[in-house]
Scaffold this motif. Structure first.
Motif, mmCIF file in Angstrom:
data_model
loop_
_atom_site.group_PDB
_atom_site.id
_atom_site.type_symbol
_atom_site.label_atom_id
_atom_site.label_comp_id
_atom_site.label_asym_id
_atom_site.label_seq_id
_atom_site.Cartn_x
_atom_site.Cartn_y
_atom_site.Cartn_z
ATOM 1 N N TRP A 191 43.103 89.873 27.782
ATOM 2 C CA TRP A 191 42.187 90.905 27.298
ATOM 3 C C TRP A 191 42.322 92.219 28.051
ATOM 4 C CZ3 TRP A 191 38.346 93.046 30.264
ATOM 5 C CH2 TRP A 191 37.944 92.355 31.408
ATOM 6 N N GLU B 202 43.367 95.677 26.178
ATOM 7 C CA GLU B 202 42.542 96.894 26.239
ATOM 8 C C GLU B 202 43.385 98.092 26.644
ATOM 9 O OE1 GLU B 202 39.196 96.613 28.829
ATOM 10 O OE2 GLU B 202 38.077 95.327 27.458
ATOM 11 N N ARG C 263 39.158 96.758 20.845
ATOM 12 C CA ARG C 263 38.557 96.794 22.179
ATOM 13 C C ARG C 263 39.391 97.674 23.106
ATOM 14 N NH1 ARG C 263 35.959 91.820 25.407
ATOM 15 N NH2 ARG C 263 35.697 92.881 27.375
ATOM 16 N N THR C 264 38.715 98.656 23.725
ATOM 17 C CA THR C 264 39.413 99.586 24.618
ATOM 18 C C THR C 264 38.710 99.770 25.960
ATOM 19 O OG1 THR C 264 38.274 101.416 23.510
ATOM 20 C CG2 THR C 264 40.521 100.926 22.780
ATOM 21 N N GLN C 265 37.492 99.289 26.109
ATOM 22 C CA GLN C 265 36.803 99.423 27.392
ATOM 23 C C GLN C 265 35.849 98.244 27.602
ATOM 24 O OE1 GLN C 265 36.555 102.396 25.368
ATOM 25 N NE2 GLN C 265 34.701 101.937 24.264
ATOM 26 N N HIS C 266 35.977 97.641 28.754
ATOM 27 C CA HIS C 266 35.137 96.501 29.128
ATOM 28 C C HIS C 266 33.750 97.010 29.515
ATOM 29 C CE1 HIS C 266 34.101 92.596 30.751
ATOM 30 N NE2 HIS C 266 33.659 93.201 31.838
ATOM 31 N N THR D 35 32.852 90.584 22.058
ATOM 32 C CA THR D 35 33.273 91.978 21.923
ATOM 33 C C THR D 35 32.295 92.697 21.010
ATOM 34 O OG1 THR D 35 35.590 91.408 22.222
ATOM 35 C CG2 THR D 35 35.129 93.516 21.181
ATOM 36 N N GLU E 32 32.286 98.473 23.110
ATOM 37 C CA GLU E 32 33.475 98.193 23.904
ATOM 38 C C GLU E 32 34.757 98.571 23.153
ATOM 39 O OE1 GLU E 32 32.294 94.387 26.565
ATOM 40 O OE2 GLU E 32 32.491 93.980 24.428
ATOM 41 N N CYS E 33 34.600 99.178 21.990
ATOM 42 C CA CYS E 33 35.738 99.416 21.108
ATOM 43 C C CYS E 33 35.927 100.891 20.765
ATOM 44 C CB CYS E 33 35.535 98.666 19.786
ATOM 45 S SG CYS E 33 35.474 96.877 19.950
#
Length: 134
Positions: A36, A40, A86-89, A96, A100-101
Protein backbone atom coordinates in the motif's frame (compact mmCIF):
# COMPACT_ATOMS: atom_id res chain seq x y z
CA UNK A 1 44.36 -16.13 -14.41
CA UNK A 2 43.48 -19.71 -14.01
CA UNK A 3 41.11 -21.12 -16.65
CA UNK A 4 39.04 -22.68 -13.86
CA UNK A 5 38.45 -19.26 -12.22
CA UNK A 6 37.54 -17.64 -15.55
CA UNK A 7 35.09 -20.43 -16.40
CA UNK A 8 33.40 -20.06 -12.97
CA UNK A 9 33.09 -16.29 -13.43
CA UNK A 10 31.56 -16.79 -16.88
CA UNK A 11 29.19 -19.43 -15.50
CA UNK A 12 28.11 -17.05 -12.70
CA UNK A 13 27.54 -14.21 -15.19
CA UNK A 14 25.50 -16.51 -17.43
CA UNK A 15 23.37 -17.65 -14.47
CA UNK A 16 22.85 -14.02 -13.42
CA UNK A 17 21.86 -13.09 -16.98
CA UNK A 18 19.30 -15.90 -17.10
CA UNK A 19 17.90 -14.85 -13.70
CA UNK A 20 17.52 -11.22 -14.84
CA UNK A 21 15.86 -12.30 -18.10
CA UNK A 22 13.37 -14.47 -16.20
CA UNK A 23 12.50 -11.68 -13.75
CA UNK A 24 11.99 -9.14 -16.52
CA UNK A 25 9.87 -11.59 -18.52
CA UNK A 26 7.66 -13.07 -15.81
CA UNK A 27 7.50 -10.55 -12.94
CA UNK A 28 4.26 -8.56 -13.10
CA UNK A 29 4.91 -5.18 -11.51
CA UNK A 30 1.36 -3.86 -11.66
CA UNK A 31 0.01 -1.33 -9.14
CA UNK A 32 -2.57 -3.87 -7.95
CA UNK A 33 0.22 -6.06 -6.55
CA UNK A 34 2.20 -3.33 -4.78
CA UNK A 35 2.34 -2.83 -1.04
CA UNK A 36 0.00 0.00 0.00
CA UNK A 37 2.82 2.48 0.73
CA UNK A 38 4.45 1.83 -2.63
CA UNK A 39 1.10 2.07 -4.41
CA UNK A 40 0.30 5.42 -2.77
CA UNK A 41 3.64 6.80 -3.87
CA UNK A 42 3.23 5.40 -7.39
CA UNK A 43 -0.29 6.84 -7.66
CA UNK A 44 0.87 10.31 -6.50
CA UNK A 45 3.76 10.38 -8.93
CA UNK A 46 1.74 9.06 -11.86
CA UNK A 47 -1.29 11.33 -11.30
CA UNK A 48 0.98 14.37 -11.07
CA UNK A 49 2.10 13.73 -14.66
CA UNK A 50 -1.22 13.18 -16.41
CA UNK A 51 -2.94 15.88 -18.47
CA UNK A 52 -6.60 16.75 -18.65
CA UNK A 53 -8.36 15.93 -21.94
CA UNK A 54 -5.40 13.71 -22.98
CA UNK A 55 -5.81 10.82 -20.53
CA UNK A 56 -8.54 8.20 -20.91
CA UNK A 57 -10.42 5.83 -18.66
CA UNK A 58 -8.77 2.83 -20.34
CA UNK A 59 -5.31 4.31 -19.78
CA UNK A 60 -6.15 4.82 -16.09
CA UNK A 61 -7.09 1.17 -15.66
CA UNK A 62 -3.98 0.02 -17.55
CA UNK A 63 -1.54 2.32 -15.74
CA UNK A 64 -3.04 2.70 -12.26
CA UNK A 65 -4.97 -0.56 -11.92
CA UNK A 66 -8.37 -0.87 -10.34
CA UNK A 67 -9.51 2.17 -8.36
CA UNK A 68 -9.94 1.99 -4.60
CA UNK A 69 -13.39 3.59 -4.85
CA UNK A 70 -15.46 4.32 -7.94
CA UNK A 71 -18.77 5.94 -8.80
CA UNK A 72 -20.53 6.25 -12.14
CA UNK A 73 -23.56 8.02 -13.49
CA UNK A 74 -25.14 8.78 -16.88
CA UNK A 75 -26.84 12.15 -17.36
CA UNK A 76 -28.25 13.33 -20.70
CA UNK A 77 -26.26 10.70 -22.65
CA UNK A 78 -23.00 11.77 -20.97
CA UNK A 79 -21.20 9.12 -18.93
CA UNK A 80 -19.54 10.37 -15.74
CA UNK A 81 -17.08 8.06 -13.98
CA UNK A 82 -15.20 9.08 -10.85
CA UNK A 83 -12.31 6.90 -9.80
CA UNK A 84 -10.60 7.36 -6.45
CA UNK A 85 -6.97 6.27 -6.07
CA UNK A 86 -5.34 6.21 -2.65
CA UNK A 87 -2.55 8.80 -2.49
CA UNK A 88 -2.19 9.76 1.18
CA UNK A 89 -2.40 7.72 4.36
CA UNK A 90 -4.69 9.22 7.00
CA UNK A 91 -5.73 6.51 9.44
CA UNK A 92 -4.58 2.92 9.97
CA UNK A 93 -7.98 1.29 10.07
CA UNK A 94 -7.76 -1.02 7.05
CA UNK A 95 -10.38 0.98 5.17
CA UNK A 96 -9.64 3.35 2.30
CA UNK A 97 -11.79 6.47 2.45
CA UNK A 98 -12.22 9.38 0.03
CA UNK A 99 -10.08 11.70 2.17
CA UNK A 100 -7.14 9.34 1.56
CA UNK A 101 -7.59 9.48 -2.21
CA UNK A 102 -7.22 11.64 -5.28
CA UNK A 103 -10.18 11.51 -7.63
CA UNK A 104 -10.15 11.40 -11.40
CA UNK A 105 -13.35 12.49 -13.15
CA UNK A 106 -13.89 11.05 -16.62
CA UNK A 107 -16.62 12.39 -18.89
CA UNK A 108 -17.35 10.03 -21.77
CA UNK A 109 -14.07 8.24 -21.09
CA UNK A 110 -11.83 11.35 -21.11
CA UNK A 111 -10.23 12.87 -17.99
CA UNK A 112 -11.80 16.23 -17.15
CA UNK A 113 -10.86 16.89 -13.53
CA UNK A 114 -8.41 15.80 -10.83
CA UNK A 115 -8.75 16.64 -7.16
CA UNK A 116 -8.31 15.48 -3.60
CA UNK A 117 -10.98 13.08 -2.47
CA UNK A 118 -12.04 15.16 0.52
CA UNK A 119 -12.75 18.04 -1.90
CA UNK A 120 -14.98 15.85 -4.06
CA UNK A 121 -18.31 17.60 -4.47
CA UNK A 122 -21.07 15.70 -2.75
CA UNK A 123 -24.24 14.61 -4.51
CA UNK A 124 -22.58 14.87 -7.93
CA UNK A 125 -22.49 18.68 -7.87
CA UNK A 126 -19.56 18.35 -10.24
CA UNK A 127 -21.95 17.18 -12.98
CA UNK A 128 -24.09 20.28 -12.57
CA UNK A 129 -20.95 22.43 -12.79
CA UNK A 130 -19.78 20.56 -15.89
CA UNK A 131 -23.17 20.86 -17.63
CA UNK A 132 -23.41 24.62 -17.06
CA UNK A 133 -19.86 25.25 -18.29
CA UNK A 134 -20.20 23.34 -21.58
Amino acid sequence: MNKKVISRILLALAAYGIFVALVVTFYDDSPDKMEWKDRESYNRQFIAKIKLDEFTFDQAIAQLGSPDITEAKTVNNDNFQVMFYRTQHVKSDGITTQDECTFLLFVNGVLKEIGLGDNYPEQWEIIKNYQTST
